[in-house]
Design an enzyme around this catalytic site. Structure first.
Site, mmCIF file in Angstrom:
data_model
loop_
_atom_site.group_PDB
_atom_site.id
_atom_site.type_symbol
_atom_site.label_atom_id
_atom_site.label_comp_id
_atom_site.label_asym_id
_atom_site.label_seq_id
_atom_site.Cartn_x
_atom_site.Cartn_y
_atom_site.Cartn_z
ATOM 1 N N PHE A 63 -6.688 -2.985 3.987
ATOM 2 C CA PHE A 63 -6.303 -2.775 5.392
ATOM 3 C C PHE A 63 -7.475 -2.183 6.198
ATOM 4 O O PHE A 63 -8.044 -2.833 7.086
ATOM 5 C CB PHE A 63 -5.052 -1.885 5.390
ATOM 6 N N ASP A 123 -14.152 -5.498 -4.480
ATOM 7 C CA ASP A 123 -12.694 -5.328 -4.379
ATOM 8 C C ASP A 123 -12.062 -6.066 -5.548
ATOM 9 O O ASP A 123 -12.514 -7.145 -5.920
ATOM 10 C CB ASP A 123 -12.199 -5.919 -3.029
ATOM 11 N N TYR A 178 -2.522 12.355 -5.877
ATOM 12 C CA TYR A 178 -3.369 11.647 -4.909
ATOM 13 C C TYR A 178 -4.253 12.634 -4.143
ATOM 14 O O TYR A 178 -5.475 12.468 -4.056
ATOM 15 C CB TYR A 178 -2.464 10.867 -3.944
ATOM 16 N N ASN A 187 -2.551 9.641 8.923
ATOM 17 C CA ASN A 187 -1.771 8.426 8.612
ATOM 18 C C ASN A 187 -2.250 7.256 9.456
ATOM 19 O O ASN A 187 -1.949 7.184 10.649
ATOM 20 C CB ASN A 187 -0.283 8.700 8.817
ATOM 21 N N VAL A 232 4.285 3.879 6.354
ATOM 22 C CA VAL A 232 5.632 3.846 6.924
ATOM 23 C C VAL A 232 5.693 3.011 8.204
ATOM 24 O O VAL A 232 6.692 2.330 8.461
ATOM 25 C CB VAL A 232 6.145 5.297 7.140
ATOM 26 N N ARG A 246 10.999 12.152 -0.937
ATOM 27 C CA ARG A 246 10.047 11.749 -1.985
ATOM 28 C C ARG A 246 9.462 12.970 -2.681
ATOM 29 O O ARG A 246 9.153 13.960 -1.994
ATOM 30 C CB ARG A 246 8.868 11.035 -1.327
HETATM 31 P P1 NAD Z 1 -5.497 -0.693 0.957
HETATM 32 O O1 NAD Z 1 -4.646 -0.626 -0.279
HETATM 33 O O2 NAD Z 1 -5.130 -1.658 2.011
HETATM 34 O O3 NAD Z 1 -7.022 -0.938 0.569
HETATM 35 C C1 NAD Z 1 -7.579 -0.567 -0.652
HETATM 36 C C2 NAD Z 1 -8.472 -1.707 -1.130
HETATM 37 O O4 NAD Z 1 -9.071 -1.295 -2.371
HETATM 38 C C3 NAD Z 1 -7.689 -2.987 -1.417
HETATM 39 O O5 NAD Z 1 -8.388 -4.101 -0.916
HETATM 40 C C4 NAD Z 1 -7.607 -3.028 -2.929
HETATM 41 O O6 NAD Z 1 -7.520 -4.362 -3.437
HETATM 42 C C5 NAD Z 1 -8.889 -2.322 -3.325
HETATM 43 N N1 NAD Z 1 -8.777 -1.691 -4.637
HETATM 44 C C6 NAD Z 1 -7.755 -0.923 -5.099
HETATM 45 N N2 NAD Z 1 -7.998 -0.549 -6.361
HETATM 46 C C7 NAD Z 1 -9.214 -1.068 -6.682
HETATM 47 C C8 NAD Z 1 -10.005 -1.025 -7.860
HETATM 48 N N3 NAD Z 1 -9.587 -0.385 -8.954
HETATM 49 N N4 NAD Z 1 -11.204 -1.648 -7.850
HETATM 50 C C9 NAD Z 1 -11.619 -2.331 -6.752
HETATM 51 N N5 NAD Z 1 -10.905 -2.413 -5.625
HETATM 52 C C10 NAD Z 1 -9.717 -1.787 -5.587
HETATM 53 O O7 NAD Z 1 -5.530 0.808 1.511
HETATM 54 P P2 NAD Z 1 -6.117 1.389 2.880
HETATM 55 O O8 NAD Z 1 -4.960 1.942 3.624
HETATM 56 O O9 NAD Z 1 -7.025 0.408 3.536
HETATM 57 O O10 NAD Z 1 -6.956 2.640 2.333
HETATM 58 C C11 NAD Z 1 -8.371 2.643 2.282
HETATM 59 C C12 NAD Z 1 -8.839 4.033 1.876
HETATM 60 O O11 NAD Z 1 -8.421 4.997 2.831
HETATM 61 C C13 NAD Z 1 -8.289 4.524 0.536
HETATM 62 O O12 NAD Z 1 -9.302 5.265 -0.110
HETATM 63 C C14 NAD Z 1 -7.144 5.432 0.912
HETATM 64 O O13 NAD Z 1 -6.867 6.392 -0.084
HETATM 65 C C15 NAD Z 1 -7.711 6.051 2.174
HETATM 66 N N6 NAD Z 1 -6.705 6.576 3.079
HETATM 67 C C16 NAD Z 1 -5.809 5.726 3.678
HETATM 68 C C17 NAD Z 1 -4.896 6.257 4.570
HETATM 69 C C18 NAD Z 1 -3.869 5.406 5.258
HETATM 70 O O14 NAD Z 1 -3.057 5.974 6.001
HETATM 71 N N7 NAD Z 1 -3.873 4.095 5.077
HETATM 72 C C19 NAD Z 1 -4.891 7.628 4.859
HETATM 73 C C20 NAD Z 1 -5.799 8.465 4.186
HETATM 74 C C21 NAD Z 1 -6.718 7.914 3.330
HETATM 75 C C1 UD1 Z 2 -0.330 8.377 3.915
HETATM 76 C C2 UD1 Z 2 -1.225 7.382 3.208
HETATM 77 C C3 UD1 Z 2 -2.159 8.098 2.284
HETATM 78 C C4 UD1 Z 2 -2.891 9.145 3.110
HETATM 79 C C5 UD1 Z 2 -1.943 10.108 3.822
HETATM 80 C C6 UD1 Z 2 -2.713 11.032 4.754
HETATM 81 C C7 UD1 Z 2 -0.257 5.164 2.942
HETATM 82 C C8 UD1 Z 2 0.533 4.252 2.078
HETATM 83 N N1 UD1 Z 2 -0.439 6.396 2.468
HETATM 84 O O1 UD1 Z 2 0.529 9.060 2.968
HETATM 85 O O2 UD1 Z 2 -3.088 7.176 1.735
HETATM 86 O O3 UD1 Z 2 -3.795 9.838 2.328
HETATM 87 O O4 UD1 Z 2 -1.074 9.336 4.629
HETATM 88 O O5 UD1 Z 2 -1.869 11.822 5.503
HETATM 89 O O6 UD1 Z 2 -0.710 4.797 3.991
HETATM 90 N N2 UD1 Z 2 8.791 7.128 4.437
HETATM 91 C C9 UD1 Z 2 10.129 6.836 4.647
HETATM 92 N N3 UD1 Z 2 10.544 5.552 4.439
HETATM 93 C C10 UD1 Z 2 9.700 4.548 4.027
HETATM 94 C C11 UD1 Z 2 8.322 4.866 3.819
HETATM 95 C C12 UD1 Z 2 7.906 6.177 4.034
HETATM 96 O O7 UD1 Z 2 10.919 7.709 5.012
HETATM 97 O O8 UD1 Z 2 10.165 3.384 3.877
HETATM 98 C C13 UD1 Z 2 8.336 8.512 4.712
HETATM 99 C C14 UD1 Z 2 7.636 9.190 3.554
HETATM 100 O O9 UD1 Z 2 8.548 9.830 2.681
HETATM 101 C C15 UD1 Z 2 6.753 10.196 4.315
HETATM 102 C C16 UD1 Z 2 6.400 9.459 5.608
HETATM 103 O O10 UD1 Z 2 7.363 8.429 5.748
HETATM 104 O O11 UD1 Z 2 7.479 11.362 4.628
HETATM 105 C C17 UD1 Z 2 5.009 8.828 5.554
HETATM 106 O O12 UD1 Z 2 4.927 8.085 4.343
HETATM 107 P P1 UD1 Z 2 3.683 7.101 4.028
HETATM 108 O O13 UD1 Z 2 3.499 6.154 5.139
HETATM 109 O O14 UD1 Z 2 3.909 6.544 2.656
HETATM 110 O O15 UD1 Z 2 2.442 8.068 4.103
HETATM 111 P P2 UD1 Z 2 2.033 9.446 3.405
HETATM 112 O O16 UD1 Z 2 2.804 9.708 2.155
HETATM 113 O O17 UD1 Z 2 2.025 10.473 4.495
#
Ligand code: NAD
Ligand code: UD1
Length: 307
Positions: free
Chosen positions: A12, A32, A143, A172, A187, A270
């Site tokens: 993403f 990836d 995590y 988030n 979410v 959760r």
């Molecule tokens: P995502 O799952 O969409 O992207 C992760 C990518 O890493 C995917 O393309 C996946 O195929 C690849 N990947 C996973 N495991 C791998 C492995 N073992 N080897 C090689 N590639 C691998 O997630 P994202 O939301 O784009 O998150 C990107 C980064 O940002 C992550 O480090 C995540 O922890 C961090 N992050 C995300 C959020 C959020 O809200 N989305 C918040 C805080 C931190």
């Molecule tokens: C997210 C990120 C994580 C990041 C963190 C930083 C994702 C998947 N995870 O975690 O990588 O490090 O923010 O703050 O993006 N929930 C529901 N119903 C659902 C899904 C979620 O109620 O169907 C609730 C969860 O219990 C939580 C909140 O929504 O309270 C957010 O959940 P989620 O989007 O999974 O994110 P985080 O756990 O905050």
């Protein structure tokens, strides 16, 4: 023009970053394993190495000759890390050490800068909100513990091995291309897809937990600004908006944007879920010269338009 490696570049956040790097003229190499990302997300013009970041030889080979690294590959779901503690530890922490280690010398005898994804999850339960970067780090989940470990090892990489880095504590993140079909996804993508189809959403707990939802374009802007700011002091910055939104408020806003009346079902909270999470934007805004964040309603319209 620089040659940059983006791990997780088919995911993403990584796919949006790669598109921005290619657009400004950089050469982009992606590592990836396509586990949660997809080949369809690969930015046009980027090259893809399909491999696992937890394999040090794969990381070392992928980093040959690069000018810098964005390390985003990880298991981003807090819930999946609770279920698969050891497996996700190898991906979320050991792999980061491999990246920092390989950054010491990528073939030309010089260390290269690393920008890596940390998380708001490192803070755990906050004493006061908004959280600034000096707030105590007391992660509640595997995590969050692994992301904090990344920051500690980045500090070692700087002091001991001369590797410059920046850690970005994403709050988030949401936006187009965040997979709406996976139960492990963010979410917003799950709720937008379900509400747009008039299906009920499942809220873990009472829905009064708050999050700081930041749009992916603002995250990309922070990533672009971070690479030139990399230093052996291993600085870390929040990437957030400073605005808390409860899940119940979020559901209302999505309902308004979609023009539907949301149906909400409550489930058990959760394990390891954080109650309140909102960050201070001040340090990042000043150091990285970031523009004001995109408003939630505008970001949600972009997600719903993409679905
Ligand atoms: P995502 O799952 O969409 O992207 C992760 C990518 O890493 C995917 O393309 C996946 O195929 C690849 N990947 C996973 N495991 C791998 C492995 N073992 N080897 C090689 N590639 C691998 O997630 P994202 O939301 O784009 O998150 C990107 C980064 O940002 C992550 O480090 C995540 O922890 C961090 N992050 C995300 C959020 C959020 O809200 N989305 C918040 C805080 C931190
Ligand atoms: C997210 C990120 C994580 C990041 C963190 C930083 C994702 C998947 N995870 O975690 O990588 O490090 O923010 O703050 O993006 N929930 C529901 N119903 C659902 C899904 C979620 O109620 O169907 C609730 C969860 O219990 C939580 C909140 O929504 O309270 C957010 O959940 P989620 O989007 O999974 O994110 P985080 O756990 O905050």
């Amino acid at each position: 023009m620089a040659l940059l490696l983006v791990t997780g570049g088919c995911g993403f956040i990584g796919s949006h970053l790669c598109a921005a790097l290619v657009a400004r003229g950089d050469q982009v190499r992606v590592l990836d394993d396509l586990s949660t990302g997809s080949r369809a997300n690969l930015a046009r013009g980027a090259t893809l190495i399909v491999g696992k970041v937890e394999d040090p030889a794969t990381v070392q080979a992928a980093m040959q000759g690069v000018d810098g690294v964005y390390h985003l590959a990880a298991i981003a779901s807090v819930a999946r890390c609770t279920e698969a503690w050891q497996e996700t530890h190898r991906i979320n922490l050991s792999a980061t050490i491999s990246v920092l280690d390989a950054a010491r010398d990528v073939g030309h005898g010089l260390a290269v800068p690393v920008v890596y994804a940390s998380s708001a999850a490192i803070y755990g339960v906050p004493d006061i909100c908004p959280l600034d970067e000096d707030a105590p780090a007391r992660p509640l989940s595997a995590y969050g513990a692994d992301k904090l470990g990344c920051e500690l090892h980045a500090r070692v990489a700087g002091v001991v091995h001369g590797v410059p880095s920046v850690g970005l504590r994403f709050f988030n993140v949401y936006g187009p291309r965040q997979d709406p079909r996976s139960p492990y996804s963010g979410v917003i993508s799950i709720f937008c897809e379900r509400l747009a189809r008039n299906q009920p959403v499942f809220v873990h707990g009472d829905g009064r937990q708050t999050r700081d939802f930041v749009f992916v374009a603002d995250v990309v802007a922070a990533l672009l600004a971070a690479l030139p700011a990399a230093s052996t002091d291993a600085p870390v910055f929040n990437v957030c908006t400073g605005q808390p939104t409860s899940l119940l408020e979020l559901i209302d806003t999505i309902g308004r944007v979609c023009g539907t009346a949301p149906q909400v079902e409550h489930q058990a909270p959760r394990l390891g879920d954080i109650r309140h999470s909102v960050g201070s934007v001040l340090r990042a805004r000043q150091a990285l010269r970031l523009r004001p964040p995109i408003a939630l309603q505008d970001g949600l319209s972009a997600v719903i338009g993409w679905l």
